[in-house]
Scaffold this motif. Structure first.
Motif, PDB file in Angstrom:
ATOM      1  N   THR A 278       0.469   7.080  -2.583  1.00 18.90           N
ATOM      2  CA  THR A 278       0.782   8.505  -2.557  1.00 18.90           C
ATOM      3  C   THR A 278      -0.206   9.345  -1.564  1.00 18.90           C
TER       4      THR A 278
ATOM      5  N   TYR B  56      -4.963   7.398 -11.925  1.00 20.72           N
ATOM      6  CA  TYR B  56      -6.033   8.154 -10.960  1.00 20.72           C
ATOM      7  C   TYR B  56      -7.209   8.753 -11.731  1.00 20.72           C
TER       8      TYR B  56
ATOM      9  N   TYR C 185      -3.701   3.200 -10.283  1.00 18.78           N
ATOM     10  CA  TYR C 185      -4.508   3.822  -9.652  1.00 18.78           C
ATOM     11  C   TYR C 185      -4.783   3.411  -8.077  1.00 18.78           C
TER      12      TYR C 185
ATOM     13  N   PHE D 281      -1.212   5.465  -6.628  1.00 20.29           N
ATOM     14  CA  PHE D 281      -1.646   6.742  -6.442  1.00 20.29           C
ATOM     15  C   PHE D 281      -2.316   6.714  -5.101  1.00 20.29           C
TER      16      PHE D 281
ATOM     17  N   TRP E 168       0.817   7.351 -12.392  1.00 27.49           N
ATOM     18  CA  TRP E 168      -0.010   7.055 -11.280  1.00 27.49           C
ATOM     19  C   TRP E 168      -1.070   8.073 -11.166  1.00 27.49           C
ATOM     20  N   TRP E 169      -0.734   9.370 -11.424  1.00 27.29           N
ATOM     21  CA  TRP E 169      -1.497  10.464 -11.356  1.00 27.29           C
ATOM     22  C   TRP E 169      -2.623  10.124 -12.863  1.00 27.29           C
TER      23      TRP E 169
END
Length: 500
Positions: free
Chosen positions: A118, A140, A110, A114, A136-137
């Motif tokens: 990201t 998150y 997270y 992300f 990762w999403w």
């Protein structure tokens, strides 16, 4: 400091409270939500009950909101900074704190993933390539729900909730769906990219929808607010009129109106001014100059070690000035403070190697026995030492390639109580909107940056005073208290629906 188990929040109550129902006890009328709590642990004795061992974190956000938290029935929700550790709600210096527990895996995916590999590069104009990973999403979303659930459990009926920054962009929508009675604000401390860049994000619709759960969205610059509204129109088909985004439900009816406005953040002016007037700090500034050999000019850069800060561009310009003889090592020294940042992320580890290699090359080429071209400091320093550096420096170099605001620029100007000194400031930093009397530069234009540095070094005292006086007035009139008060007043305003 007092544990709240016997007062407002108990472990049993927290466990029993449903994240989808309005709470009936242990509630607060005003809540701030950020990735980190406004305290840092200052002991290593393993104490985790909030009984002691904490100190208030430095920084403008904490400074602005702490007085409000102590005066109101408010609480701050955030991670306490240590993974795989449970910390009960506690009180510190009059602030009620609600820790969110994160595992090492969640911190990796997270936060390091992300949020910082990201969103961070994407929102900073893709200076470094963002990475898009579904795991990762997923993390998150899950962590954002943890933060939202903590708020839902402890927010009083019709409470005001202020969510902070890019790590928590899904929280506003989660709050609105579970608690439509809440007044929800969101502030984005970093830039918001234009739709052409934001389009790269696979989860662009979900992010926009998450943010539109807020009643009021605050951004550093008008251009950031404009970018957000254009993305809302393009990716969600939202109706955008003036600064209002008409948010529709599944039935196509407008559920609420989200406003997007610029609220440029500032600094704790009183703290910087008081420190700059302290005799011991003034003496420390003189000692810094003496330790450097009393050069005619000290140039200063203060940054987190981040690829968005343009440290490499600054060093390149300074090296070329030395090579050309426009600046001599006997006359000028550059102090570069680069505080450690995200050192577990590969891009940051490589950046550190690059910057330290460049500094070594410059010093190896231009140093003399008596003089050092670049004094590189890879440390974090207390605010007292930073103010001493501001007082010692004749020229402040802020060469960010992209920056939400850059509070260092404002701190430097505020510290210059004699209205001397010069600020070289990137036009891509949010501070450029307010500090128009700085020597504004495009950091990608190395020749232009070199010219600005030379102009700053040789700026006539009368012109320097005029520029600095105007910049100081702007900051003194718009400090961090003004920022928070303006945002919260706008959040409480009744929305007049613009259907024209």
């Amino acid at each position: 400091m007092q544990d709240l188990a016997s007062e407002k929040l108990t472990t049993d109550q927290s466990a029993k409270a449903s994240p989808t129902k309005k709470p009936t006890a242990s509630t607060f009328d005003f809540m701030v939500v950020s990735n980190r709590l406004p305290v840092d642990r200052c002991s290593s004795d393993g104490n985790d009950d909030g009984g002691d061992g904490w100190r208030r974190s430095p920084g403008g956000l904490v400074t602005a909101l702490a007085p409000m938290m102590t005066k109101s029935d408010g609480a701050w929700v955030g991670w306490h900074g240590a993974p795989d550790e449970t910390v009960r709600p506690f009180s510190h210096e009059g602030m009620d704190l609600v820790p969110v527990q994160l595992s090492s895996h969640e911190v990796e995916l997270y936060y390091e993933g992300f949020s910082n590999a990201t969103i961070w590069p994407l929102y900073h104009d893709v200076i470094a390539p963002p990475e898009f990973h579904r795991t990762w999403w997923d993390s998150y979303r899950q962590v954002n729900k943890k933060f939202a659930d903590a708020v839902i459990r402890h927010a009083a009926d019709r409470a005001t909730v202020w969510v902070q920054d890019y790590q928590l962009q899904l929280v506003p929508r989660m709050l609105r769906e579970a608690r439509p009675d809440l007044k929800i604000g969101f502030f984005n401390h970093i830039p918001f990219p234009p739709p052409e860049i934001f389009a790269q994000l696979p989860w662009r619709r979900e992010i926009i929808d998450g943010l539109l759960g807020a009643d009021l969205l605050g951004f550093q610059r008008p251009s950031d607010a404009g970018n957000f509204m254009r993305s809302a129109r393009r990716f969600l088909g939202a109706s955008v009129k003036q600064q209002q985004v008409h948010v529709k439900g599944p039935d196509g009816e407008v559920t609420h109106i989200a406003r997007a406005q610029a609220f440029p953040i500032s600094i704790d002016v009183d703290q910087i001014r008081e420190l700059a007037a302290r005799p011991d700090i003034i003496e420390r500034a003189k000692q810094i100059r003496k330790d450097l050999g009393d050069p005619k000019t000290i140039l200063l850069g203060v940054d987190r070690l981040d690829y968005t800060k343009g440290i490499g561009h600054r060093l390149k310009a300074f090296e070329e000035l030395l090579r050309e003889g426009s600046i001599k090592v006997e006359d000028a020294t550059l102090i570069q403070v680069a505080s450690p940042s995200r050192e577990r992320v590969e891009q940051y580890r490589l950046l550190r190697e690059e910057i330290e290699g460049t500094v070594g090359h410059i010093n190896g080429t231009y140093d003399t026995i008596q003089n050092t071209a670049v004094r590189y400091l890879h440390h974090s320093y207390p605010v007292e030492e930073m103010v001493a550096l501001y007082l010692a420096a004749d020229v402040m170099l802020v060469t960010a390639l992209r920056d939400g605001m850059n509070l260092v620029a404002k701190e430097y100007v505020t510290a210059r109580s004699d209205d001397d000194g010069a600020l070289v400031l990137s036009e891509f930093a949010g501070a450029a909107d307010q500090l128009k009397q700085a020597l504004l530069i495009n950091p990608h234009d190395i020749d232009g940056l070199k010219s600005a540095i030379l102009r700053a070094v040789n700026l006539p005292p009368k012109e320097a005073r005029r520029r600095m006086k105007l910049m100081r007035k702007q900051i003194l009139d718009h400090d961090v208290d003004h920022w928070s008060a303006e945002f919260l007043a706008a959040l409480e305003e009744k929305v007049v629906r613009d259907d024209s």
